[in-house]
Design a protein around this motif. Structure first.
Motif, PDB file in Angstrom:
ATOM      1  N   ASP A  72      -5.369   8.679   8.448  1.00 42.91           N
ATOM      2  CA  ASP A  72      -4.784   9.002   7.129  1.00 42.91           C
ATOM      3  C   ASP A  72      -3.924  10.185   7.269  1.00 42.91           C
ATOM      4  O   ASP A  72      -3.697  11.105   6.821  1.00 42.91           O
ATOM      5  CB  ASP A  72      -5.888   9.212   6.101  1.00 42.91           C
ATOM      6  CG  ASP A  72      -6.624   7.893   5.853  1.00 42.91           C
ATOM      7  OD1 ASP A  72      -7.817   7.963   5.604  1.00 42.91           O
ATOM      8  OD2 ASP A  72      -5.982   6.841   5.907  1.00 42.91           O
ATOM      9  N   THR A 105       0.815  -1.219   0.000  1.00 44.39           N
ATOM     10  CA  THR A 105       0.000   0.000   0.000  1.00 44.39           C
ATOM     11  C   THR A 105       0.846   1.266   0.000  1.00 44.39           C
ATOM     12  O   THR A 105       0.450   2.266  -0.572  1.00 44.39           O
ATOM     13  CB  THR A 105      -0.935   0.023   1.224  1.00 44.39           C
ATOM     14  OG1 THR A 105      -0.154  -0.133   2.408  1.00 44.39           O
ATOM     15  CG2 THR A 105      -1.963  -1.085   1.149  1.00 44.39           C
ATOM     16  N   SER A 106       2.046   1.207   0.631  1.00 47.56           N
ATOM     17  CA  SER A 106       2.863   2.423   0.746  1.00 47.56           C
ATOM     18  C   SER A 106       3.778   2.636  -0.451  1.00 47.56           C
ATOM     19  O   SER A 106       4.180   3.757  -0.730  1.00 47.56           O
ATOM     20  CB  SER A 106       3.718   2.360   2.012  1.00 47.56           C
ATOM     21  OG  SER A 106       4.701   1.346   1.888  1.00 47.56           O
TER      22      SER A 106
END
Length: 133
Positions: free
Chosen positions: A133, A45-46
């Motif tokens: 987030d 995801t990163s």
């Protein structure tokens, strides 16, 4: 991949300071390339890239295992660490206010400030895990 909580260890044997900070985590890693010597991965995801190289020389293998005795030691609980730091904070505060000797007052103030800051970091640490987030 499952990661244990980050651990801070001070001292050659870990007796001086040994504490976990933050939670255990699990992350997705994509393996972009893998052979017998090299693995290249990327965070699912990163997008963070990871490069792992196998230890080939005998000296490298021994050095790669140096941390194992430290990890085998049970870490100090967060509650115990905060109790010790709280005691140091109160002691430093007492010495910096009550004592007449200037050197003791400064030393007590520094002890109190450092123990308060370290205790605050431990109490609020997320171990580098981003919250939200």
């Amino acid at each position: 991949v499952l990661f244990d909580p980050p651990r801070i260890i001070l001292g050659k044997t870990g007796k001086l300071f040994n504490i976990n900070v933050g939670p255990t985590t699990s992350v997705l890693l994509d393996t972009l390339y893998c052979d017998e010597y090299l693995r290249i991965g990327m965070g699912g995801t990163s997008g963070t890239r990871f490069v792992f190289e196998r230890c080939l020389e005998e000296n490298d293998k021994e050095e790669a295992k140096e941390f194992l005795p430290l990890l085998n030691r049970r870490p100090t609980s967060k509650r115990k660490a905060l109790s010790v730091l709280g005691t140091l904070f109160i002691t430093g505060l007492y010495v910096s206010i009550i004592r007449r000797n200037a050197l003791l007052r400064v030393t007590g103030g520094i002890l109190g400030l450092l123990s308060f800051l370290l205790g605050s970091l431990i109490a609020t640490s997320t171990g580098g895990i981003e919250q939200g987030d």
